[in-house]
Design an enzyme around this catalytic site. Structure first.
Site, short mmCIF file in Angstrom:
data_model
loop_
_atom_site.label_atom_id
_atom_site.label_comp_id
_atom_site.label_asym_id
_atom_site.label_seq_id
_atom_site.Cartn_x
_atom_site.Cartn_y
_atom_site.Cartn_z
N LYS A 78 -5.45 -8.73 12.58
CA LYS A 78 -7.17 -8.79 12.03
C LYS A 78 -7.53 -9.57 12.21
O LYS A 78 -7.42 -10.83 13.53
CB LYS A 78 -6.71 -9.70 10.85
CG LYS A 78 -7.82 -9.79 9.86
CD LYS A 78 -7.54 -10.07 7.97
CE LYS A 78 -8.89 -11.28 7.36
NZ LYS A 78 -8.41 -11.55 6.21
N SER A 153 -9.72 -8.99 2.40
CA SER A 153 -10.71 -8.57 3.53
C SER A 153 -10.12 -7.98 4.46
O SER A 153 -10.67 -7.25 5.22
CB SER A 153 -11.54 -10.48 3.70
OG SER A 153 -10.32 -10.42 3.99
N SER A 177 -6.07 -11.22 0.25
CA SER A 177 -6.62 -10.78 1.32
C SER A 177 -5.54 -9.31 1.76
O SER A 177 -5.93 -8.21 2.69
CB SER A 177 -7.53 -10.99 2.10
OG SER A 177 -8.56 -10.97 1.59
N1 GLN Z 1 -11.56 -11.71 -2.52
C1 GLN Z 1 -11.45 -12.21 -2.51
C2 GLN Z 1 -12.31 -13.45 -1.69
O1 GLN Z 1 -13.25 -12.99 -1.26
C3 GLN Z 1 -9.89 -12.72 -1.22
C4 GLN Z 1 -10.44 -12.56 -0.32
C5 GLN Z 1 -9.28 -13.35 0.94
O2 GLN Z 1 -8.03 -13.38 0.44
N2 GLN Z 1 -9.93 -14.04 1.91
O3 GLN Z 1 -12.09 -14.22 -1.66
#
Ligand code: GLN
Length: 484
Positions: A78, A153, A177
């Site tokens: 990532k 994400s 994410s």
């Molecule tokens: N969807 C969650 C957020 O927007 C988790 C994001 C993540 O795990 N980086 O905070």
């Protein structure tokens, strides 16, 4: 085009060892596949072709090394992991032109284990989001249906794995994410225990919640990737010295040895019918095989989304203060003084979701509100921890859906961030708790979209979690890969 990209990590390693193909052939096959499907999927922000091929060539020259657990295996990371020789953007314009002078510990460990990093994958800006639609560089598409989101994400990571762009991936999970995109794209994703993997060199979002972890086509492959990157690191004092366990060959667990707890709060009646149907079938396959399913309650979970969005945004607002136009990436020229430089650079560099979170986080930390919001949320986090901890004494693992919806059409919720925050209920309590979680495919829905299920484990119990995951994997229908 060579079909070597279809292999999973374990299969590819056998082929490399036997000399059926070389690291260069395998890497080339993954790169060719990447180039063929990338115009449709858009999973990657940077392709490291030259670097990858040079590394593969060096490996082939030196010969197969059985002590390197990922020898010759092409993977992606990532774009929040710092890596020398390539930009790191975290999906943000704010980091335009930023080249890290050092590498994330996990990147170094991947290389040391013999893995070949072929690309850096797309993500929501600074990992804030659930769909990759908040990437400043455009969304990734779900390989099963290119009009839909891949989740987020780490949506680029999940889409890349399923599309065959690399045999495995590393993502990060702050509130779901890794697990949510793995579920929506139909691969396996593991969020390790907080403190299992070093966060050194990882662009920070919420430092008390962030945890890197693997995504791959099988549970076994996730274990292999975890084994290569986990463990103490002198650059991150939050990494635990608790022994790792055998992640590559965990001691198997029979279905009859498993008791799974189903929290009522995570099995709501209003699950999307396609999702509910697949999960009901998946549960009955487990019961037929002798897995015991027990219902239980986690009453404090009703506060989990609010708690997370206070703590995560508070931490984000402090972590993102470093992007000031002086030290990293973007710098808006022509400002008359320092304040204007900060303001102009951030206005130009930061997207709408990140701004929303900085505003929210700054608010909950400001004097007069700190006690009412941040402190309260920190206290409720303890309650949630205690609730989950207690539930995990009554069963071996919790079992939950990953998302109440399967992958939704791109653009569906762009004007409705609260609805998307609410959907994180299925994943974020685990980050507040700190334990490990594993997503795997439970089946394909009527609309031919993957439906994921998730196991929640006790802290530092990854070996048993991987064993339980492998048991479930053997009982559920394999999802295969979409045609692209
Ligand atoms: N969807 C969650 C957020 O927007 C988790 C994001 C993540 O795990 N980086 O905070």
């Amino acid at each position: 085009m060579s079909e070597l990209w279809r292999l999973n990590l374990a299969e590819a390693l056998i082929g490399l060892k036997k000399g059926d193909f070389t690291a260069q052939e395998l890497t080339q096959a993954s790169l060719d596949r990447l180039k063929a499907v990338e115009p449709k999927v858009k999973a990657c922000l940077a392709v490291l072709e030259e670097m990858a091929l040079a590394q593969a060539q060096a490996l082939d020259k030196a010969g197969f090394d059985a002590t390197a657990p990922l020898w010759g295996l092409p993977v992606t990371v990532k774009d929040v992991f710092c890596l020398k020789g390539a930009p790191t953007t975290a999906g943000s314009k704010e980091l335009k032109g930023f080249h890290s002078v050092f590498e994330a510990t996990v990147v170094q460990r991947l290389r040391k284990a013999g893995a070949i990093i072929i690309a850096k994958t797309n993500c929501d800006e600074f990992a804030m989001g659930s769909s990759t639609e908040f990437s400043a560089f455009g969304p990734t598409k779900n390989p099963w249906d290119l009009t839909r989101i891949p989740g987020g994400s780490s949506g680029g990571a999940a889409a890349a794995v399923v599309a065959g762009e690399g045999l495995g991936a590393l993502g990060t999970d702050t509130g779901g994410s890794i697990r949510q995109p793995a579920g929506l794209c139909g691969c396996v994703g593991l969020k390790p225990t907080y403190g299992r993997i070093s966060r050194y060199g990882v662009v920070a979002y919420g430092s008390s919640l962030d945890q890197p972890g693997p995504l791959a086509m099988t549970v076994k492959d996730c274990g292999r990737l975890l084994a290569a990157v986990a463990g103490p690191d002198e650059y991150d004092s939050t990494v635990s010295k608790i022994p790792l366990g055998d992640f590559v060959n965990p001691k198997p667990l029979k279905p009859t040895e498993l008791t799974l707890g189903l929290p009522t709060e995570l099995w709501p009646n209003d699950l999307q019918p396609e999702v509910a149907k697949v999960l009901t079938e998946a549960k009955s396959l487990l019961e037929k095989a002798g897995v015991k399913l027990v219902k239980l309650d986690l009453p404090s979970l009703k506060y989990a989304v609010a708690t997370y969005y206070i703590l995560a945004t508070a931490e984000a607002s402090t972590n993102l203060a470093r992007y000031d136009g002086v030290r990293y990436g973007l710098r808006q020229e022509g400002a008359v003084d320092l304040d204007e430089l900060y303001a102009k650079t951030r206005e130009l560099g930061l997207g709408p979701e990140v701004r929303r979170r900085i505003l929210l986080g700054t608010f909950v930390l400001s004097s007069g509100y700190y006690e009412a919001y941040y402190k309260k949320a920190a206290q409720i986090r303890r309650l949630i921890f205690a609730d989950i901890q207690k539930a995990l004494t009554a069963c071996d693992f919790l079992l939950s859906p990953v998302s109440s919806l399967s992958a939704w059409p791109l653009g569906s919720f762009l004007d409705d961030p609260l609805t998307v925050y609410q959907m994180d209920l299925m994943t974020l309590p685990l980050n507040l708790y700190g334990g490990p979680g594993l997503t795997l495919g439970a089946g394909l829905g009527a609309d031919n979209l993957p439906v994921g299920a998730q196991l929640w484990g006790r802290p530092f119990d990854e070996e048993r979690l991987l064993a339980a995951g492998a048991t479930l994997e053997s009982l559920w229908p394999p999802l295969g890969r979409p045609t692209l």
